[in-house]
Scaffold this motif. Structure first.
Motif, PDB file in Angstrom:
ATOM      1  N   PHE A   2       0.572  -0.826   0.169  1.00 29.82           N
ATOM      2  CA  PHE A   2      -0.001   0.229  -0.432  1.00 29.82           C
ATOM      3  C   PHE A   2       0.542   0.950  -0.031  1.00 29.82           C
ATOM      4  O   PHE A   2       1.604   1.412   0.778  1.00 29.82           O
ATOM      5  CB  PHE A   2      -0.660   0.149   0.792  1.00 29.82           C
ATOM      6  N   ASP A   3       0.739   1.869  -1.184  1.00 33.21           N
ATOM      7  CA  ASP A   3       1.303   3.187  -1.195  1.00 33.21           C
ATOM      8  C   ASP A   3       0.967   5.120  -1.987  1.00 33.21           C
ATOM      9  O   ASP A   3       0.636   3.984  -2.847  1.00 33.21           O
ATOM     10  CB  ASP A   3       3.406   3.124  -2.273  1.00 33.21           C
ATOM     11  N   ALA A   4       0.623   5.246  -0.659  1.00 29.73           N
ATOM     12  CA  ALA A   4      -0.074   5.938  -1.513  1.00 29.73           C
ATOM     13  C   ALA A   4       0.352   7.340  -1.437  1.00 29.73           C
ATOM     14  O   ALA A   4       1.529   7.983  -0.273  1.00 29.73           O
ATOM     15  CB  ALA A   4      -1.547   6.722  -0.722  1.00 29.73           C
ATOM     16  N   GLN A   5      -0.055   8.146  -2.264  1.00 31.73           N
ATOM     17  CA  GLN A   5       0.597  10.296  -2.297  1.00 31.73           C
ATOM     18  C   GLN A   5      -0.001  10.887  -1.943  1.00 31.73           C
ATOM     19  O   GLN A   5      -1.389  10.473  -3.215  1.00 31.73           O
ATOM     20  CB  GLN A   5       1.809  10.090  -3.331  1.00 31.73           C
ATOM     21  N   ARG A  19      -3.417  15.907   3.859  1.00 31.13           N
ATOM     22  CA  ARG A  19      -3.494  14.535   2.466  1.00 31.13           C
ATOM     23  C   ARG A  19      -2.208  13.891   3.329  1.00 31.13           C
ATOM     24  O   ARG A  19      -1.495  14.969   4.046  1.00 31.13           O
ATOM     25  CB  ARG A  19      -3.133  15.559   1.011  1.00 31.13           C
ATOM     26  N   ASN A  20      -1.590  13.067   2.720  1.00 31.93           N
ATOM     27  CA  ASN A  20      -0.704  12.253   3.749  1.00 31.93           C
ATOM     28  C   ASN A  20      -0.255  11.300   2.727  1.00 31.93           C
ATOM     29  O   ASN A  20      -0.819  10.576   1.995  1.00 31.93           O
ATOM     30  CB  ASN A  20      -1.665  11.845   4.432  1.00 31.93           C
ATOM     31  N   ASP A  21       1.018  10.964   2.467  1.00 36.31           N
ATOM     32  CA  ASP A  21       1.486   9.745   2.425  1.00 36.31           C
ATOM     33  C   ASP A  21       1.789   8.748   3.115  1.00 36.31           C
ATOM     34  O   ASP A  21       1.836   8.930   4.920  1.00 36.31           O
ATOM     35  CB  ASP A  21       3.033  10.426   1.517  1.00 36.31           C
ATOM     36  N   VAL A  22       1.632   7.632   2.774  1.00 36.64           N
ATOM     37  CA  VAL A  22       1.024   6.846   3.542  1.00 36.64           C
ATOM     38  C   VAL A  22       1.772   5.239   2.867  1.00 36.64           C
ATOM     39  O   VAL A  22       1.853   5.134   1.635  1.00 36.64           O
ATOM     40  CB  VAL A  22      -0.086   5.750   3.941  1.00 36.64           C
ATOM     41  N   ARG A  23       3.491   4.688   3.275  1.00 33.26           N
ATOM     42  CA  ARG A  23       4.022   3.136   2.906  1.00 33.26           C
ATOM     43  C   ARG A  23       3.794   2.454   3.337  1.00 33.26           C
ATOM     44  O   ARG A  23       4.600   2.618   4.874  1.00 33.26           O
ATOM     45  CB  ARG A  23       5.005   3.998   2.252  1.00 33.26           C
ATOM     46  N   CYS A  52     -10.802   2.865   3.158  1.00 33.53           N
ATOM     47  CA  CYS A  52     -11.300   3.736   2.352  1.00 33.53           C
ATOM     48  C   CYS A  52     -10.626   3.490   0.539  1.00 33.53           C
ATOM     49  O   CYS A  52     -10.716   2.734  -0.353  1.00 33.53           O
ATOM     50  CB  CYS A  52     -11.901   4.619   2.104  1.00 33.53           C
ATOM     51  N   ALA A  53      -9.689   3.129   0.627  1.00 36.66           N
ATOM     52  CA  ALA A  53      -8.610   3.679  -0.097  1.00 36.66           C
ATOM     53  C   ALA A  53      -8.401   2.207  -0.875  1.00 36.66           C
ATOM     54  O   ALA A  53      -8.338   2.055  -1.834  1.00 36.66           O
ATOM     55  CB  ALA A  53      -7.178   4.588   0.066  1.00 36.66           C
ATOM     56  N   VAL A  54      -8.300   1.602   0.152  1.00 36.07           N
ATOM     57  CA  VAL A  54      -7.672   0.550  -0.310  1.00 36.07           C
ATOM     58  C   VAL A  54      -8.890  -0.779  -0.486  1.00 36.07           C
ATOM     59  O   VAL A  54      -8.878  -1.126  -1.714  1.00 36.07           O
ATOM     60  CB  VAL A  54      -7.675  -0.820   0.970  1.00 36.07           C
ATOM     61  N   VAL A  55     -10.776  -0.418  -0.243  1.00 35.79           N
ATOM     62  CA  VAL A  55     -11.650  -0.914  -0.069  1.00 35.79           C
ATOM     63  C   VAL A  55     -12.062  -0.345  -1.503  1.00 35.79           C
ATOM     64  O   VAL A  55     -12.483  -1.092  -3.206  1.00 35.79           O
ATOM     65  CB  VAL A  55     -13.182  -0.694   0.637  1.00 35.79           C
ATOM     66  N   ARG A  66      -3.338  11.664  -5.031  1.00 39.52           N
ATOM     67  CA  ARG A  66      -2.251  11.949  -5.916  1.00 39.52           C
ATOM     68  C   ARG A  66      -1.590  10.394  -6.764  1.00 39.52           C
ATOM     69  O   ARG A  66      -1.985  10.035  -8.231  1.00 39.52           O
ATOM     70  CB  ARG A  66      -1.692  12.362  -6.299  1.00 39.52           C
ATOM     71  N   GLY A  67      -1.772   9.588  -5.781  1.00 38.67           N
ATOM     72  CA  GLY A  67      -0.878   8.312  -7.176  1.00 38.67           C
ATOM     73  C   GLY A  67      -1.381   7.087  -5.725  1.00 38.67           C
ATOM     74  O   GLY A  67      -1.301   7.148  -4.783  1.00 38.67           O
ATOM     75  N   LEU A  68      -1.749   5.591  -6.514  1.00 43.10           N
ATOM     76  CA  LEU A  68      -2.048   4.903  -5.132  1.00 43.10           C
ATOM     77  C   LEU A  68      -0.903   3.867  -6.195  1.00 43.10           C
ATOM     78  O   LEU A  68      -2.093   3.507  -7.067  1.00 43.10           O
ATOM     79  CB  LEU A  68      -3.035   4.184  -4.938  1.00 43.10           C
ATOM     80  N   ASP A  69      -0.599   2.411  -4.963  1.00 46.06           N
ATOM     81  CA  ASP A  69      -0.065   1.310  -5.610  1.00 46.06           C
ATOM     82  C   ASP A  69      -0.345   0.387  -4.569  1.00 46.06           C
ATOM     83  O   ASP A  69      -0.430   0.539  -3.541  1.00 46.06           O
ATOM     84  CB  ASP A  69       1.526   1.144  -5.673  1.00 46.06           C
ATOM     85  N   LEU A  70      -1.445  -0.503  -5.449  1.00 47.22           N
ATOM     86  CA  LEU A  70      -1.748  -1.151  -4.137  1.00 47.22           C
ATOM     87  C   LEU A  70      -1.634  -2.737  -5.100  1.00 47.22           C
ATOM     88  O   LEU A  70      -2.151  -2.697  -5.812  1.00 47.22           O
ATOM     89  CB  LEU A  70      -3.441  -1.158  -4.190  1.00 47.22           C
ATOM     90  N   SER A  71      -1.290  -3.755  -4.153  1.00 51.89           N
ATOM     91  CA  SER A  71      -1.429  -5.388  -3.655  1.00 51.89           C
ATOM     92  C   SER A  71      -2.413  -5.860  -3.564  1.00 51.89           C
ATOM     93  O   SER A  71      -3.244  -5.422  -2.826  1.00 51.89           O
ATOM     94  CB  SER A  71      -0.427  -5.702  -3.682  1.00 51.89           C
TER      95      SER A  71
END
Length: 87
Positions: A2-5, A19-23, A52-55, A66-71
């Motif tokens: 989970f890598d959100a910008q 807004r927050n960056d979470v990795r 919410c972003a994961v679901v 702004r960006g999301l990498d999600l497995s």
């Protein structure tokens, strides 16, 4: 992974959004996110934004980031239905 910008909660108005960056995860990423701070500092809102972003992301919906990498991952939650200041 989970890598959100620039992650933000999808229900907050633009003028109140923080807004927050979470990795989390991946070969070089942390496995645990420790969230601390004073009351009313946005801890719960941040955790809800991540959930919410994961679901939404796994369902193919729009994510407020702004960006999301999600497995693929398993979503879990614990909800308290009663809070007690004394307990």
């Amino acid at each position: 992974v989970f890598d959100a910008q620039g992650l933000g909660h999808p229900l907050l108005p633009r003028d109140r959004l923080v807004r927050n960056d979470v990795r989390l995860g991946g070969p070089d990423g942390p496995r645990v996110l420790l969230v601390s701070g004073s009351n009313m500092s946005g801890k719960s809102t941040l955790l809800r934004a991540v959930g919410c972003a994961v679901v939404l992301g796994l369902a193919g919906g729009p994510v407020r980031a702004r960006g999301l990498d999600l497995s693929r991952l398993r979503v879990g939650a614990t909800l308290r239905i009663q809070d007690s200041i004394q307990a």
